[in-house]
Write a protein that holds these residues in place. Structure first.
Motif, PDB file in Angstrom:
ATOM      1  N   THR A   1      45.669  29.653  52.281  1.00 39.47           N
ATOM      2  CA  THR A   1      45.805  30.121  53.651  1.00 39.47           C
ATOM      3  C   THR A   1      44.846  31.286  53.871  1.00 39.47           C
ATOM      4  N   GLU A   2      44.606  31.628  55.130  1.00 36.70           N
ATOM      5  CA  GLU A   2      43.721  32.763  55.425  1.00 36.70           C
ATOM      6  C   GLU A   2      44.262  34.049  54.800  1.00 36.70           C
ATOM      7  N   ARG A   3      45.565  34.212  54.826  1.00 37.73           N
ATOM      8  CA  ARG A   3      46.163  35.422  54.260  1.00 37.73           C
ATOM      9  C   ARG A   3      45.989  35.451  52.749  1.00 37.73           C
ATOM     10  N   GLN A   4      46.156  34.312  52.086  1.00 38.67           N
ATOM     11  CA  GLN A   4      45.991  34.253  50.638  1.00 38.67           C
ATOM     12  C   GLN A   4      44.549  34.563  50.242  1.00 38.67           C
ATOM     13  N   GLN A   5      43.587  34.047  51.006  1.00 37.80           N
ATOM     14  CA  GLN A   5      42.183  34.361  50.741  1.00 37.80           C
ATOM     15  C   GLN A   5      41.926  35.856  50.919  1.00 37.80           C
ATOM     16  N   GLU A   6      42.507  36.424  51.978  1.00 37.08           N
ATOM     17  CA  GLU A   6      42.321  37.853  52.237  1.00 37.08           C
ATOM     18  C   GLU A   6      42.897  38.692  51.105  1.00 37.08           C
ATOM     19  N   VAL A   7      44.071  38.296  50.609  1.00 37.40           N
ATOM     20  CA  VAL A   7      44.699  39.027  49.506  1.00 37.40           C
ATOM     21  C   VAL A   7      43.827  38.974  48.258  1.00 37.40           C
ATOM     22  N   LEU A   8      43.335  37.790  47.908  1.00 38.66           N
ATOM     23  CA  LEU A   8      42.477  37.647  46.733  1.00 38.66           C
ATOM     24  C   LEU A   8      41.189  38.454  46.874  1.00 38.66           C
ATOM     25  N   GLU A   9      40.547  38.335  48.028  1.00 43.41           N
ATOM     26  CA  GLU A   9      39.272  39.031  48.240  1.00 43.41           C
ATOM     27  C   GLU A   9      39.453  40.548  48.209  1.00 43.41           C
ATOM     28  N   THR A  10      40.521  41.037  48.853  1.00 42.41           N
ATOM     29  CA  THR A  10      40.769  42.477  48.875  1.00 42.41           C
ATOM     30  C   THR A  10      41.085  43.005  47.479  1.00 42.41           C
ATOM     31  N   ALA A  11      41.922  42.255  46.753  1.00 39.37           N
ATOM     32  CA  ALA A  11      42.274  42.666  45.391  1.00 39.37           C
ATOM     33  C   ALA A  11      41.029  42.710  44.507  1.00 39.37           C
ATOM     34  N   HIS A  12      40.165  41.714  44.664  1.00 43.11           N
ATOM     35  CA  HIS A  12      38.937  41.667  43.863  1.00 43.11           C
ATOM     36  C   HIS A  12      37.997  42.819  44.230  1.00 43.11           C
ATOM     37  N   GLU A  13      37.805  43.043  45.522  1.00 38.04           N
ATOM     38  CA  GLU A  13      36.898  44.102  45.978  1.00 38.04           C
ATOM     39  C   GLU A  13      37.379  45.487  45.554  1.00 38.04           C
ATOM     40  N   MET A  14      38.686  45.675  45.499  1.00 40.71           N
ATOM     41  CA  MET A  14      39.235  46.985  45.134  1.00 40.71           C
ATOM     42  C   MET A  14      39.331  47.177  43.623  1.00 40.71           C
TER      43      MET A  14
ATOM     44  N   HIS B   1      39.322  45.725  34.231  1.00 44.46           N
ATOM     45  CA  HIS B   1      39.966  46.398  33.098  1.00 44.46           C
ATOM     46  C   HIS B   1      39.084  47.544  32.638  1.00 44.46           C
ATOM     47  N   PRO B   2      39.526  48.791  32.844  1.00 40.77           N
ATOM     48  CA  PRO B   2      40.806  49.128  33.477  1.00 40.77           C
ATOM     49  C   PRO B   2      40.764  48.897  34.982  1.00 40.77           C
ATOM     50  N   LYS B   3      41.930  48.830  35.594  1.00 43.68           N
ATOM     51  CA  LYS B   3      42.006  48.570  37.023  1.00 43.68           C
ATOM     52  C   LYS B   3      41.503  49.759  37.826  1.00 43.68           C
ATOM     53  N   ASP B   4      40.797  49.464  38.923  1.00 45.52           N
ATOM     54  CA  ASP B   4      40.393  50.514  39.854  1.00 45.52           C
ATOM     55  C   ASP B   4      41.439  50.720  40.939  1.00 45.52           C
ATOM     56  N   ALA B   5      42.346  49.740  41.066  1.00 46.95           N
ATOM     57  CA  ALA B   5      43.419  49.843  42.066  1.00 46.95           C
ATOM     58  C   ALA B   5      44.637  49.097  41.541  1.00 46.95           C
ATOM     59  N   ASN B   6      45.829  49.629  41.822  1.00 47.21           N
ATOM     60  CA  ASN B   6      47.046  48.935  41.407  1.00 47.21           C
ATOM     61  C   ASN B   6      47.607  48.120  42.571  1.00 47.21           C
ATOM     62  N   ALA B   7      48.712  47.422  42.314  1.00 48.52           N
ATOM     63  CA  ALA B   7      49.280  46.522  43.331  1.00 48.52           C
ATOM     64  C   ALA B   7      49.695  47.283  44.590  1.00 48.52           C
ATOM     65  N   THR B   8      50.247  48.469  44.423  1.00 49.46           N
ATOM     66  CA  THR B   8      50.683  49.251  45.581  1.00 49.46           C
ATOM     67  C   THR B   8      49.505  49.632  46.462  1.00 49.46           C
TER      68      THR B   8
ATOM     69  N   ALA C   1      52.549  40.534  46.024  1.00 49.52           N
ATOM     70  CA  ALA C   1      52.773  39.763  44.800  1.00 49.52           C
ATOM     71  C   ALA C   1      53.021  38.291  45.113  1.00 49.52           C
ATOM     72  N   GLU C   2      53.767  38.009  46.201  1.00 49.81           N
ATOM     73  CA  GLU C   2      54.042  36.622  46.587  1.00 49.81           C
ATOM     74  C   GLU C   2      52.763  35.893  46.980  1.00 49.81           C
ATOM     75  N   HIS C   3      51.940  36.535  47.819  1.00 48.06           N
ATOM     76  CA  HIS C   3      50.681  35.909  48.243  1.00 48.06           C
ATOM     77  C   HIS C   3      49.745  35.704  47.047  1.00 48.06           C
ATOM     78  N   LEU C   4      49.665  36.707  46.176  1.00 50.02           N
ATOM     79  CA  LEU C   4      48.781  36.606  45.013  1.00 50.02           C
ATOM     80  C   LEU C   4      49.233  35.490  44.080  1.00 50.02           C
ATOM     81  N   SER C   5      50.528  35.412  43.830  1.00 49.67           N
ATOM     82  CA  SER C   5      51.057  34.370  42.953  1.00 49.67           C
ATOM     83  C   SER C   5      50.795  32.979  43.517  1.00 49.67           C
ATOM     84  N   ALA C   6      51.017  32.809  44.827  1.00 55.14           N
ATOM     85  CA  ALA C   6      50.788  31.510  45.462  1.00 55.14           C
ATOM     86  C   ALA C   6      49.316  31.125  45.400  1.00 55.14           C
ATOM     87  N   ALA C   7      48.436  32.092  45.659  1.00 59.69           N
ATOM     88  CA  ALA C   7      46.993  31.820  45.634  1.00 59.69           C
ATOM     89  C   ALA C   7      46.545  31.447  44.230  1.00 59.69           C
TER      90      ALA C   7
END
Length: 213
Positions: free
Chosen positions: A157-170, A175-182, A196-202
């Motif tokens: 979904t558009e939201r799942q893509q946005e979640v993945l892209e944002t998580a990757h960009e941040m 490793h180590p992480k530059d940003a945590n889930a919060t 977490a739900e969107h990330l898991s589904a994606a």
């Protein structure tokens, strides 16, 4: 059929049930963690390295070098079912290595096949609030010469893509992480559980595209 094993690295956000995760010392003080199972004695031995002079409850100092000390403790198998390592090993996959990150454990193991891996990941997600598949390497037959895989992003979904892209960009997957889930959730203006739900589904959809079940 041979060559169907899968080397996986899974991050589990948890402290409960894991003795390493529950240690009051900062996680950066602990490194080089390893586990060895003794089937005849039905026990697990855990070694880890820390700065010399750092005290830990109920551990034995077994080796000293430079300013480091190797600590060891033992526990009976089956006594900590809420520990991610023990959960993985109870599914027949010895943990090859694991390490701590901020509020999380990163566990490496080799699953027998894709179905075995999927069962483990699904089981972990039923027990722990945030589980991410950080790395996946599938065994190749010696004669295999084609590693190309078609990824169909339309399944997201558009939201799942946005979640993945944002998580990757941040840098969430770094490793180590530059940003945590919060932090990623705040950037997306959603709460952590929704992230977490969107990330898991994606991730599940992408795995279905990459892997043959």
């Amino acid at each position: 059929m041979t060559g169907q094993g899968v080397h996986a690295e899974v991050e589990v956000v948890t402290g409960a049930g894991c003795r390493i995760g529950n240690m009051p010392q900062k996680t950066e003080e602990i490194s080089s963690i390893s586990r060895s199972t003794m089937p005849s004695e039905d026990s697990v031995t855990v070694d880890f390295t820390a700065e010399s002079g750092t005290e830990f409850n109920s551990t034995e100092e077994v080796f000293h070098y430079d300013d480091k000390t190797v600590h060891r403790f033992e526990c009976k198998t089956g006594t900590t079912p809420s520990c991610p390592c023990e959960f993985v090993e109870s599914r027949g996959c010895p943990v090859r290595s694991f390490r701590t990150t901020e509020n999380a454990l990163v566990v490496q193991f080799v699953a027998r096949d894709i179905r075995n891996l999927r069962e483990i990941v699904v089981g972990l997600r039923e027990q722990f609030p945030d589980v991410s598949l950080r790395r996946l390497t599938r065994s190749q037959e010696p004669e295999a010469n084609n590693n190309l895989v078609l990824i169909n992003r339309d399944t997201l979904t558009e939201r799942q893509q946005e979640v993945l892209e944002t998580a990757h960009e941040m840098g969430y997957f770094g490793h180590p992480k530059d940003a945590n889930a919060t932090e990623v959730a705040n950037a997306l203006d959603i709460n952590r559980s929704t992230f977490a739900e969107h990330l898991s589904a994606a991730q599940s959809k992408l795995l279905d595209s990459i892997l043959e079940f």
